[in-house]
Design an enzyme around this catalytic site. Sequence first.
Site, mmCIF file in Angstrom:
data_model
loop_
_atom_site.group_PDB
_atom_site.id
_atom_site.type_symbol
_atom_site.label_atom_id
_atom_site.label_comp_id
_atom_site.label_asym_id
_atom_site.label_seq_id
_atom_site.Cartn_x
_atom_site.Cartn_y
_atom_site.Cartn_z
ATOM 1 N N ASP A 27 -0.271 4.579 -14.423
ATOM 2 C CA ASP A 27 -1.552 4.718 -15.133
ATOM 3 C C ASP A 27 -2.763 4.408 -14.268
ATOM 4 O OD1 ASP A 27 -1.278 2.007 -14.792
ATOM 5 O OD2 ASP A 27 -1.346 1.486 -16.926
ATOM 6 N N THR B 45 12.556 4.917 13.801
ATOM 7 C CA THR B 45 11.575 6.006 13.621
ATOM 8 C C THR B 45 10.589 5.597 12.523
ATOM 9 O OG1 THR B 45 13.142 7.085 12.106
ATOM 10 C CG2 THR B 45 13.080 7.890 14.374
ATOM 11 N N SER C 88 -3.485 1.735 -12.778
ATOM 12 C CA SER C 88 -4.009 0.377 -12.967
ATOM 13 C C SER C 88 -4.157 -0.385 -11.653
ATOM 14 C CB SER C 88 -3.122 -0.417 -13.929
ATOM 15 O OG SER C 88 -1.797 -0.525 -13.437
ATOM 16 N N ARG D 292 3.400 3.787 -1.380
ATOM 17 C CA ARG D 292 3.582 2.470 -1.979
ATOM 18 C C ARG D 292 2.616 2.241 -3.144
ATOM 19 N NH1 ARG D 292 2.071 -3.071 -0.002
ATOM 20 N NH2 ARG D 292 3.719 -4.513 -0.670
ATOM 21 N N HIS E 54 3.921 0.939 -6.728
ATOM 22 C CA HIS E 54 3.442 -0.303 -7.324
ATOM 23 C C HIS E 54 2.597 -0.055 -8.570
ATOM 24 C CE1 HIS E 54 4.181 -3.394 -3.889
ATOM 25 N NE2 HIS E 54 5.151 -2.505 -3.958
ATOM 26 N N ASP E 55 2.038 1.136 -8.682
ATOM 27 C CA ASP E 55 1.327 1.501 -9.908
ATOM 28 C C ASP E 55 2.322 1.713 -11.046
ATOM 29 O OD1 ASP E 55 -0.758 2.305 -11.647
ATOM 30 O OD2 ASP E 55 -0.409 4.414 -11.155
ATOM 31 N N HIS F 170 11.443 2.952 2.515
ATOM 32 C CA HIS F 170 11.255 1.979 3.598
ATOM 33 C C HIS F 170 11.665 2.543 4.957
ATOM 34 C CE1 HIS F 170 11.008 -1.931 0.982
ATOM 35 N NE2 HIS F 170 10.042 -1.070 0.744
ATOM 36 N N ASN G 18 1.105 -7.452 -3.807
ATOM 37 C CA ASN G 18 0.017 -6.576 -3.362
ATOM 38 C C ASN G 18 -0.994 -7.238 -2.431
ATOM 39 O OD1 ASN G 18 1.044 -4.500 -4.982
ATOM 40 N ND2 ASN G 18 -0.193 -5.095 -6.742
#
Length: 315
Positions: free
Chosen positions: A71, A238, A73, A59, A63-64, A190, A91
Site C-alpha cells: 500500500d 556476482t 506505506s 527491497r 518491505h512495503d 539476496h 528499515n
Amino acid sequence: MASFFFSFALSLILIFAVASAQLSSTYYSSSCPKALSTINSAVTAAVASEKRMGASLLRLHFHDCFVNGCDGSILLDDTSSFTGEKTANPNANSVRGFDVVDTIKSQLESLCPKVVSCADILAVAARDSVVALGGPTWTVQLGRRDSTTASLSTANSDIPQPTFNLSALITAFTNKGLTAKEMVALSGSHTIGQARCTSFRARIYNETNIDSSLATSLKSNCPSTGGDNNLSPLDASTPTVFDNNYHKNLVNQKGLLHSDQQLYSGGSTDSQVTSYSTSSSTFFADFASAMVKMGNISPLTGTNGEIRTNCRKAN
C-alpha cells in the site's frame, strides 16, 4: 445436501475470483498509457548509474508488502499523528531509493495527475530492477491504492529479521499467505544488494556453518565492534547480477546473513535450495510467480486508500 455443498463451493470460487481480480495488468492502459514505460525508463537509468539501486528498489516493494499489504506505506514520512516505517529496525539506515520513487512520481503526475499510485510504482520498479540486473520478468498486476498512514510497530513485528531461524522465517512468510517454497524463491533476491555489518556480525564471529575464507574476508570490513554501517554484498560472487548464485552460495555455506544460511542447514528447505542452485530457470520461474503473489498481499482497491500526489505524504 449435495446441492448445498455445490452452491457453497461455487460461492467460494466466486469470492476468490473477485478477490484475485482486484488487480489487473491493463489497469492503466487507458488512464495513463505511458505509465509503465515512464517507470521503466527511470528505473533503468537509476540502476545504470548505480547497480545497487536495483536491489534497493526491490527491497522497498518487499518491505512495503509485508507491512499491512502493498500500500505504499513504507514511503510515508513521519507526521504529528503517526510515526512511519522508515525508522523501524528492519528499515533504519538501510532502506533507500526514495529519491528515485519521487522522480518517477513527479513524472507521472505531469503525465496523468492523481492516476498512478505509489504502491504500483513500487511493484513495477521492483520488476524493472530485477530485469535491469539480468533477472526474469513477469506481468505486474496493477490497481493498488495508497494508504494514508503507516505502522512502525507492524514494520518491527512483521518484516523477517536477519537473526531469524528457519521456523521463524516460515512463520513470517506463512502469515502473509506465502509458502516455504515461495520464501526460498523470494529469498533469492539476496543475489543482489548489500547488508550492513550489524546484520551479519554475529554470524561471522560466532557461527561455525560458514565458509572460513568468507568469514575471514568479511571480518576485515566488519570489526567485532564498530563499523555497524559498513557494507558487504549479500552475494560475494556476482553482487550486481540477478542469478542463482545466492542458492549456490548457501550450498557452500556462504550465506551472509544467519537467516540466509538457515534455508540450507539440514532443514525442510534444503532440497528447494539445491533445486535452485542447479537450475536458474527453475529459480527464475518460481521467483517471478512468487513476486506476483507477494504483490497481491492485501492491496487497497476501489474506494479504499487514495492516490497520493506525493509519495512521502498523504494528500
